[in-house]
Design a protein around this motif. Structure first.
Motif, short mmCIF file in Angstrom:
data_model
loop_
_atom_site.label_atom_id
_atom_site.label_comp_id
_atom_site.label_asym_id
_atom_site.label_seq_id
_atom_site.Cartn_x
_atom_site.Cartn_y
_atom_site.Cartn_z
N UNK A 148 0.82 -1.21 0.00
CA UNK A 148 0.00 0.00 0.00
C UNK A 148 0.84 1.25 0.00
N UNK B 94 -6.51 -9.45 13.72
CA UNK B 94 -5.68 -10.65 13.86
C UNK B 94 -4.68 -10.71 12.72
N UNK C 133 -3.74 -12.84 10.64
CA UNK C 133 -4.11 -13.43 9.35
C UNK C 133 -4.95 -12.45 8.54
N UNK C 134 -5.83 -11.73 9.20
CA UNK C 134 -6.75 -10.86 8.46
C UNK C 134 -6.12 -9.54 8.09
N UNK D 121 -3.40 -7.97 6.49
CA UNK D 121 -3.06 -7.36 5.21
C UNK D 121 -4.27 -7.19 4.30
N UNK D 122 -5.11 -8.22 4.25
CA UNK D 122 -6.21 -8.19 3.29
C UNK D 122 -7.25 -7.16 3.67
N UNK D 123 -7.67 -7.19 4.93
CA UNK D 123 -8.75 -6.31 5.33
C UNK D 123 -8.34 -4.85 5.15
N UNK E 224 -6.03 -3.68 3.18
CA UNK E 224 -5.82 -3.37 1.77
C UNK E 224 -7.15 -3.14 1.06
N UNK E 225 -8.11 -3.99 1.34
CA UNK E 225 -9.40 -3.81 0.66
C UNK E 225 -10.07 -2.51 1.08
#
Lengths: 110, 906
Positions: free
Chosen positions: B1, B19, B21-22, B24-26, B28-29
């Motif tokens: 980002x 958490x 695991x979540x 980077x994705x959360x 980033x979206x």
């Protein structure tokens, strides 16, 4: 009901949205899909935590991929429903249908 | 980002909560949606709000999910017991195996869960702490900038400010005369470097609109003393100070940007200041505008006019860089010695004059340091109040958790372990409140600074740096320890066996009750101190607002015009200019009256003049009387709104040059010189009795213009027509029917049509001028009021919470009292007497301390009202009333207790 874990209403919505979106099912799109189909607003947090939970239950699988946009480093997580998920959905539908059956005359009046 | 412009704080907060695991994705979206859709749709500001909201909501959702997941393993007791069974050696080993970090993580998790389970308590505590920390952060960030941040000059702590002090004027500071400065420079050995400066205003003309700008003239290596390097070009060399060297100047960075668009070719060109041409040789570094927000720096070449001495021209201020191995005290000693020697050599000029030496920082911040420290003391009291309040809340919380604590204790948890657990909760609360408070504080600081109507000095910087953050973090941790320790120790003191035997519902006895009462008393004490201080400051402010300044400050536009002598060499030309200007201005619609004066009603440029009234007999050698005097154009009194009490205004003929002299005096002048007589027609002349000057007739008497300065008193003053002595520098006063600023453009046009080279400067409404003078008082007062209101609310909430809690814990006692025949009024009295006693103790202590503080303050702060007995009495009454009101609701609840229910409930 098979071996599938029972799933809640919102979880059903999430699974259905993923199925409708086919290969385009990532967080933002799933939320939008639910909002568009049901006409009610859904919190981002609810979608993500539900996705986490469903994945933990084993009814979903996911894969990370780069966003198709021009920017680098933007990732998305795309979801797919596992056979267990389909099974759970089917079970939920069967349960509902059997609860519905025979009530049409009553509900027709309402 | 990378490269995305995301609001940083919410992003960081979100990453903290998500958490792994979540994460980077959360984020980033979310970022993608923010950048691609929300910013284009909502615009940057609303998009930021959206982002904040989404981050907070997301964080809350994930936290809640984590807690839900944890709930299945929630009961700590069960967990502990299970672990105990697993470990064959019991608690000890298992705890050691856990290690400190595991235990800490466990404490934090448990603490978070506890707090989330009691949202009402958590929100109340968080808000209380946030308010305390917020108020503290606001003032601390200002204090840090003033007291702790180094001056933006190399090794700023070695910079000293030097001046002279005059015994004749009560030891007040004054500038040093050029010959004395030369002697200082020759003889002083404590300095690496010395420079003298003097700032005044000049007209910049030539390309573009003429402007009146601040020019610093200096002797010595000013830039070298301060340790700065030019942004462009060079600074002055020694030969630039030679009397016949070409005139050169250095331009400030901000003016270079504003006026010349940072054109690098400016160096080498010439600029015109008051019709003198200067070659620009360099640009000062960014943000450097010492002294007095200067825009030009020119070498000061001191030459005494033929036959005159400069020994009594005290106009130079001096900055010096003391040598590394010399202390401030030894500099002071050396300068005292040198100045004493000068006084011995030239007693006629230097009798009673001493040297003043202080750190440059102290000089620069001389006006704001004391008030800021006082306000900071007040916000610290507010923070203490917040701590006491939170401690009370914690006590109430712990008493509902006594079963839990008792079970843990009986399972083998040591007291230290439990205290640590409870302190962890306090620290979590403090941290949460600290983050909120920091945000409140930042907003508060911006709000405060937005209220400052003047350009702040260039050396003052308010950015948030790690130093401030560390200080606030330390404060937050301290806060958590202060409000957490006593309740934690109190709650873990109870004997678990007895507690469990009694079903865990008993109140924890005398000790806790005493702690609670002490806290309430402390809160009341603190609130009374803050209220008394605020009351004193409010009193001063109100009496100050009630002053009748003797003129009308509304709808009055002021501006200043300077007529350079090369363009207006004769009195006739000056007079013609002002007359034309006044006539044309008068013709502008909405202008009620326009005039000129040598001194505005609140102006500081007062002039004194000796005079003699007709018939006065004096002893030989007796000094002549002195009066203030102003030159005014026609219609001046109508323009400023000062009533003419007797006689008449000047006629147009009297305004002309060479007409027979007349004077208008103010009330005080008339009263002092002709007590009980009609001053009209009386005569006076300038100068002493012997002076052979023409007699001047009094034609009118006007009301005194005292101005708003609470220290000023009515002084004798005379007004004479402009034509008697036209000056080159005059203030324009214009009374308008509507918004005075609407007249600025017509005024500039008129001025441009008369003389396009003349700048109009210091344009401001009278109210704006007053605000510039009085803003520290206004802002300071309102800050006090806000903090006092917070203190009052905190104290009231504290009293309410404690009484309400006590009543609910003692329902059984109330029930038994009822059953034994007590009347409802007895119960109310019981509750009210108890709270009355606590409040009264607090009020007494607070009043005593408050009175002491009030006396200390009134001697410390300039222009404060004298403290009166009424004020502490009023504060005490207010506090008592608030205490009893806060106790009233719970007391009423106690009245309504049904004895049967109350006893059965327990």
């Amino acid at each position: 009901m098979g071996n599938a874990a029972p799933i809640g209403e919102f979880e059903q919505l999430v699974l259905l949205a993923i199925l409708r979106l086919k290969t385009e099912a990532y967080g933002v799109a799933i939320r939008r899909e639910i909002e568009e189909c049901t006409g009610r607003s859904v919190s981002r947090g609810a979608v993500y935590t539900t996705l986490d939970r469903l994945e933990e239950k084993g009814v979903l699988s996911s894969a990370k991929a780069d966003s198709p946009g021009p920017r680098t480093g933007m990732v998305r997580r795309y979801y797919a429903v596992e056979p267990e998920g389909i099974e759970a959905l089917a079970a939920a539908r069967t349960a509902l249908q059997s609860m519905w059956s025979g009530l049409e005359p009553v509900l027709g009046d309402l | 980002m990378a490269g995305l412009d995301l609001p940083r704080l919410p992003t960081a907060l979100l990453r903290l909560v998500l958490p792994r695991t979540a994460r980077p994705v959360v984020s980033a979206e979310l970022a993608e949606e923010y950048v691609d859709q929300i910013v284009p749709r909502l615009g940057p500001t609303r998009a930021r709000l959206w982002y904040w909201r989404e981050c907070l909501a997301l964080g809350a959702a994930f936290l809640a999910a984590a807690l839900r997941r944890g709930r299945s393993r929630d009961a700590d007791v069960i967990l502990a017991a299970r672990r105990y069974r697993r470990s064959s050696h019991g608690w000890g080993e298992s705890r050691e195996r856990d290690g400190f970090t595991t235990a800490l993580r466990h404490d934090v998790r448990h603490g978070l869960r506890t707090l989330f389970k009691r949202p009402a308590f958590t929100v109340a505590a968080l808000l209380t702490i946030a308010v305390g920390i917020g108020a503290n952060t606001t003032i601390y960030s200002l204090l840090h900038a003033v007291l702790m941040r180094p001056l933006p000059y190399a090794e700023g702590d070695r910079l000293l400010f030097l001046c002279e002090r005059s015994a004749e004027y009560g030891g007040s500071r004054m500038g040093i005369s050029p010959p004395a400065y030369e002697i200082w420079r020759e003889r002083a050995g404590s300095f690496e470097n010395l420079a003298a400066y003097h700032a005044d205003d000049r007209n910049l003309t030539g390309a573009g609109e003429p402007e009146r700008l601040r020019v610093a003239r200096f002797a010595g290596d000013l830039f070298g003393v301060l340790g700065i390097a030019p942004a462009c070009g060079r600074f002055m060399a020694t030969n630039d100070f030679d009397p016949d060297a070409p005139a050169v100047t250095v331009v400030s960075h901000s003016l270079w940007h504003r006026r010349w668009g940072a054109d690098p070719d400016l160096v080498g060109r010439t600029v015109t200041l008051d019709e003198e041409r200067y070659e620009v040789i360099g640009i000062a570094p960014e943000a450097f505008r010492f002294p007095d927000n200067a825009d030009f720096y020119i070498p000061l070449r001191i030459q005494a006019p033929e036959g005159e001495s400069l020994w009594d021209a005290h106009f130079l201020w001096v900055v010096g860089r003391r040598a590394e191995d010399v202390s401030l005290t030894s500099v002071q000693t050396e300068m005292a010695t040198i100045t004493a020697a000068i006084a011995a050599e030239r007693p006629e000029d230097y009798e009673g004059i001493t040297a003043g030496v202080m750190p440059l920082r102290q000089w620069l911040y001389r006006d704001i340091q004391a008030p800021l420290l006082i306000i900071y003391a007040v916000v610290c009291l507010v923070l203490l109040l917040a701590c006491a309040n939170t401690a009370n809340l914690m006590l109430a919380l712990y008493s509902t958790r006594q079963t839990e604590l008792a079970v843990r204790s009986s399972l083998g948890a040591r007291r230290g372990r439990l205290v640590r657990q409870l302190l962890t909760e306090s620290l979590l609360l403090a941290l949460g409140g600290g983050v909120l408070g920091y945000l409140i504080g930042e907003a508060g600081r911006r709000l405060l600074l937005a209220g400052v109507p003047i350009e702040l000095p260039s050396y003052l910087s308010f950015r948030t740096d790690p130093g401030i953050l560390i200080a606030i973090l330390a404060l937050v941790v301290l806060t958590g320890i202060v409000f957490g320790t006593a309740p934690a120790l109190g709650a873990t003191r109870a004997d678990p066996a007895r507690l469990l035997a009694r079903g865990g519902t008993s109140s924890s006895g005398r000790r806790e009750g005493r702690l609670r009462r002490t806290l309430v008393t402390a809160e009341v004490t603190l609130a009374v101190i803050v209220l008394a201080t605020t009351g004193l400051i409010m009193q001063g402010y109100l009496s100050f607002r009630a002053i009748d300044p003797g003129y009308e400050k509304e709808n009055l536009l002021t501006a200043t015009i300077f007529l350079p002598s090369f363009a207006y060499p004769t009195d006739e030309e000056k007079m013609a200019f002002f007359t034309t200007l006044q006539e044309r201005l008068q013709a502008v619609p909405d202008v009620i009256s326009a005039s000129v004066t040598t001194g505005l009603p609140e102006g500081h440029s007062l002039r004194g003049r000796s005079f003699t009234i007709e018939g006065r007999v004096t002893e030989p050698g007796e000094p002549a009387d002195i009066t203030l005097f102003w030159m005014i154009g026609s219609g001046y009194f109508r323009a400023v709104g000062t009533p003419l009490l007797q006689g008449r205004d000047f006629t147009a003929a009297e305004q002309a040059i060479g007409s027979p002299p007349v004077v208008i005096v103010n009330e005080t002048f008339a009263r002092q010189n002709w007590p009980g007589e009609n001053p009209l027609g009386k005569r006076l002349h300038w100068g002493g009795v012997e002076a052979d000057r023409p007699w001047i007739e009094v034609v009118g008497v006007v009301a005194d213009i005292t101005g708003l300065d609470p220290e000023s008193s009515s002084e004798a003053g005379c007004y004479i027509p402009t034509g008697a002595l036209p000056l080159d520098r005059m203030h324009l006063v214009t009374r308008t029917g509507g918004d005075p600023l609407a007249v600025v453009e017509p005024l500039k046009e008129i001025l441009g049509s008369i003389d396009p080279d003349l700048p109009l400067f210091e344009i401001a409404t009278m109210e704006e001028l007053l605000r510039r003078d009085l803003w520290p008082i206004e802002i300071g007062t309102w800050a006090f009021v806000v903090f006092a209101a917070i203190a009052l609310i905190l104290a009231a909430v504290g009293i309410y919470a404690v009484i309400s809690y006590t009543v609910s814990r003692r329902m059984r006692e109330m029930g038994i009292r009822f059953a034994l025949g007590a009347a409802p009024s007895d119960i109310t009295r019981l509750v009210l007497v108890r709270i009355g006693r606590m409040t009264l103790t607090g009020v007494l202590i607070g009043s005593l301390v408050g009175i002491g503080i009030m006396f200390a303050l009134s001697s410390l702060l300039f222009g404060l009202a004298q403290p009166t007995v009424i004020l502490p009495l009023g504060v005490a009454a207010l506090m008592l009333a608030i205490g009893l009101t806060a106790a009233w609701l719970p007391a009423r609840r106690a009245r309504g207790v049904n004895p049967v229910d109350a006893v059965r409930e327990e």
